[in-house]
Design an enzyme around this catalytic site. Sequence first.
Site, PDB file in Angstrom:
ATOM      1  N   TYR A  54      24.103  15.234  12.779  1.00  0.00           N
ATOM      2  CA  TYR A  54      23.908  13.816  12.472  1.00  0.00           C
ATOM      3  C   TYR A  54      23.257  13.104  13.646  1.00  0.00           C
ATOM      4  O   TYR A  54      23.671  13.288  14.783  1.00  0.00           O
ATOM      5  CB  TYR A  54      25.249  13.136  12.167  1.00  0.00           C
ATOM      6  CG  TYR A  54      25.432  12.960  10.690  1.00  0.00           C
ATOM      7  CD1 TYR A  54      24.659  12.025  10.010  1.00  0.00           C
ATOM      8  CD2 TYR A  54      26.324  13.737   9.969  1.00  0.00           C
ATOM      9  CE1 TYR A  54      24.780  11.876   8.643  1.00  0.00           C
ATOM     10  CE2 TYR A  54      26.453  13.591   8.595  1.00  0.00           C
ATOM     11  CZ  TYR A  54      25.671  12.655   7.930  1.00  0.00           C
ATOM     12  OH  TYR A  54      25.781  12.506   6.587  1.00  0.00           O
ATOM     13  N   GLU A  56      22.303   9.499  13.292  1.00  0.00           N
ATOM     14  CA  GLU A  56      22.101   8.105  12.843  1.00  0.00           C
ATOM     15  C   GLU A  56      21.782   7.220  14.043  1.00  0.00           C
ATOM     16  O   GLU A  56      22.384   7.353  15.105  1.00  0.00           O
ATOM     17  CB  GLU A  56      23.365   7.590  12.142  1.00  0.00           C
ATOM     18  CG  GLU A  56      23.468   8.089  10.715  1.00  0.00           C
ATOM     19  CD  GLU A  56      24.754   7.650  10.027  1.00  0.00           C
ATOM     20  OE1 GLU A  56      25.630   7.066  10.683  1.00  0.00           O
ATOM     21  OE2 GLU A  56      24.863   7.907   8.813  1.00  0.00           O
ATOM     22  N   ASP A 200      -0.759   1.392   2.222  1.00  0.00           N
ATOM     23  CA  ASP A 200      -0.053   2.657   2.033  1.00  0.00           C
ATOM     24  C   ASP A 200      -1.119   3.748   2.030  1.00  0.00           C
ATOM     25  O   ASP A 200      -1.794   3.963   1.026  1.00  0.00           O
ATOM     26  CB  ASP A 200       0.689   2.556   0.692  1.00  0.00           C
ATOM     27  CG  ASP A 200       1.307   3.865   0.250  1.00  0.00           C
ATOM     28  OD1 ASP A 200       1.139   4.871   0.956  1.00  0.00           O
ATOM     29  OD2 ASP A 200       1.948   3.857  -0.812  1.00  0.00           O
ATOM     30  N   THR A 226       2.742   9.056   3.709  1.00  0.00           N
ATOM     31  CA  THR A 226       3.446  10.329   3.654  1.00  0.00           C
ATOM     32  C   THR A 226       2.832  11.183   4.761  1.00  0.00           C
ATOM     33  O   THR A 226       1.752  10.869   5.269  1.00  0.00           O
ATOM     34  CB  THR A 226       3.227  11.058   2.315  1.00  0.00           C
ATOM     35  OG1 THR A 226       1.816  11.248   2.127  1.00  0.00           O
ATOM     36  CG2 THR A 226       3.785  10.261   1.147  1.00  0.00           C
ATOM     37  N   LYS A 229       0.290  15.008   2.739  1.00  0.00           N
ATOM     38  CA  LYS A 229      -0.905  15.082   1.875  1.00  0.00           C
ATOM     39  C   LYS A 229      -2.103  15.484   2.734  1.00  0.00           C
ATOM     40  O   LYS A 229      -2.035  16.539   3.352  1.00  0.00           O
ATOM     41  CB  LYS A 229      -1.055  13.773   1.105  1.00  0.00           C
ATOM     42  CG  LYS A 229       0.156  13.564   0.163  1.00  0.00           C
ATOM     43  CD  LYS A 229       0.109  12.284  -0.647  1.00  0.00           C
ATOM     44  CE  LYS A 229       1.385  12.141  -1.469  1.00  0.00           C
ATOM     45  NZ  LYS A 229       1.457  10.851  -2.186  1.00  0.00           N
ATOM     46  N   ARG A 235       6.813  17.659   4.811  1.00  0.00           N
ATOM     47  CA  ARG A 235       7.036  16.682   3.745  1.00  0.00           C
ATOM     48  C   ARG A 235       7.877  15.520   4.255  1.00  0.00           C
ATOM     49  O   ARG A 235       8.946  15.729   4.829  1.00  0.00           O
ATOM     50  CB  ARG A 235       7.750  17.376   2.583  1.00  0.00           C
ATOM     51  CG  ARG A 235       7.987  16.516   1.348  1.00  0.00           C
ATOM     52  CD  ARG A 235       8.329  17.381   0.152  1.00  0.00           C
ATOM     53  NE  ARG A 235       7.179  18.201  -0.200  1.00  0.00           N
ATOM     54  CZ  ARG A 235       6.170  17.783  -0.976  1.00  0.00           C
ATOM     55  NH1 ARG A 235       6.184  16.578  -1.506  1.00  0.00           N
ATOM     56  NH2 ARG A 235       5.153  18.577  -1.220  1.00  0.00           N
TER      57      ARG A 235
HETATM   58  C1  LIG Z   1       2.436  10.131  -2.758  1.00  0.00           C
HETATM   59  C2  LIG Z   1       2.438   8.670  -2.593  1.00  0.00           C
HETATM   60  C3  LIG Z   1       3.612   7.971  -2.259  1.00  0.00           C
HETATM   61  C4  LIG Z   1       5.010   8.531  -2.306  1.00  0.00           C
HETATM   62  O1  LIG Z   1       5.291   9.667  -1.702  1.00  0.00           O
HETATM   63  P1  LIG Z   1       6.623  10.524  -2.012  1.00  0.00           P
HETATM   64  O2  LIG Z   1       6.759  11.296  -0.756  1.00  0.00           O
HETATM   65  O3  LIG Z   1       6.304  11.333  -3.204  1.00  0.00           O
HETATM   66  O4  LIG Z   1       7.748   9.596  -2.248  1.00  0.00           O
HETATM   67  C5  LIG Z   1       3.498   6.613  -1.992  1.00  0.00           C
HETATM   68  N1  LIG Z   1       2.322   5.986  -2.054  1.00  0.00           N
HETATM   69  C6  LIG Z   1       1.178   6.617  -2.401  1.00  0.00           C
HETATM   70  C7  LIG Z   1      -0.092   5.842  -2.451  1.00  0.00           C
HETATM   71  C8  LIG Z   1       1.201   7.972  -2.699  1.00  0.00           C
HETATM   72  O5  LIG Z   1       0.077   8.578  -3.084  1.00  0.00           O
END
Ligand SMILES: *Cc1c(COP(=O)(O)O)cnc(C)c1O
Length: 415
Positions: A54, A56, A200, A226, A229, A235
């Site tokens: 942990y 936190e 985002d 994220t 990607k 991840r």
């Molecule tokens: C993939 C994605 C997310 C969320 O990602 P997770 O890890 O699947 O929760 C948020 N915003 C955009 C634009 C995405 O393409």
Amino acid sequence: MQHHPLSDADPEVHNALKNEMNRQESDSLEMIASENFVNQAVLEAQGSVLTNKYAEGYPGNRYYAGCEYHDDVENLARERAKDIFGAEHVNVQPHAGSQANFAAYFSVLEKGDRVLGPVLAHGGHLTHGHPVNFSGHIFDFDTYAIDEETERFERDEIVEAAREHDPDLIVSGYSAYPREIPFDAFREAAEETDAVLMTDIAHVAGLVAAGIHENPFPDWDIVTTTTHKTLRGARGGMIMSREGLAEDIDRAVFPFSQGGPLMHQVAGKAVSLRLAQERDYREYQQQIVDNAQALAEGLQENGFRLVSGGTDVHLVLADMSSKDMTGKEAESLLEDAGIVVNKNMIPYDERSAKVTSGVRIGTPALTTRGMEESELRYVADLIGRAVNGETDRVREEVEDLLHEFPLYEDAENSY
Ligand SMILES: *Cc1c(COP(=O)(O)O)cnc(C)c1O
């Protein structure tokens, strides 16, 4: 502690993992735009003893004793992200992209506050105000749309939507948009309305890290992403911001929305970011875009209509009505031929999200395998033949191609 190799401790899970390694290594062309393959060093960090503890709180300020090495790892991840993106503050604890967005909204908004986001069928993510998602339940979302003519987000329409709705926060960044995010337009819209600027960059983070896509810093208040990607990392999620929001962001992650951080994942993120600082990373990201453009040209030569006529990034959105079929039918024909993509709505789609008129096709994962423009042109031909029903022959050619571009060393004996 007695050592149990996984094959003895749990033969069933062991078997599933071996099968999955085999699927990734030699069964199909991975072209889902949000997926990628991580380096073995990242797998190693994720499978480490950091999972046992942990932690936190934040480095230097934990609620549990014994976090010295966890602090080292989290500080490395934060400093690397700051260096790569030019951010003043970074929080690397969000478990995933959706959790990063949850905390990002709550760092500056209250329940019921007004947010301006994209029309969901125009490439946005569920966390950008969809009614089935927390975002649509908790905040009051209005939308800006893609221009029907150009099939791009245009400055005037964004600024106009902001004037009309006077939002507290404006969110940009997309899951299925084949063009650059038009940051200038959002900057202007936020200035006029005094809204918080959030973007985002989950999909294009790797391109931003490499300086190929425009970087939202230093102008942006909050940038979420994220790490798995195009960035090609472990991840998870991450929130970056200007210094003035640091405390609000950190509080919105822990204790507001999460408990103990997944420190083995934070270690994976740290290693991924270290790899993103290497010299060859920029070349890799440029190759992703070059490959997407080669794929786009190849598909157009094969008679596919592409939304907005092409791509600036790592993906294309093909309108399958140009082949007299739905996205769902195309996804299934391609899967049978060993080409994995996903059906996707296109702007002003007349079909539902379960059927759709489009497929989204991305190049990050094939680029990680070492494929270049000539292979992507060939893959465009394979896609054309597969949707024409030439399933078996295409599948054989896919397997030959995968064999030429192996992924993991010693894949036979690992997972
Ligand atoms: C993939 C994605 C997310 C969320 O990602 P997770 O890890 O699947 O929760 C948020 N915003 C955009 C634009 C995405 O393409």
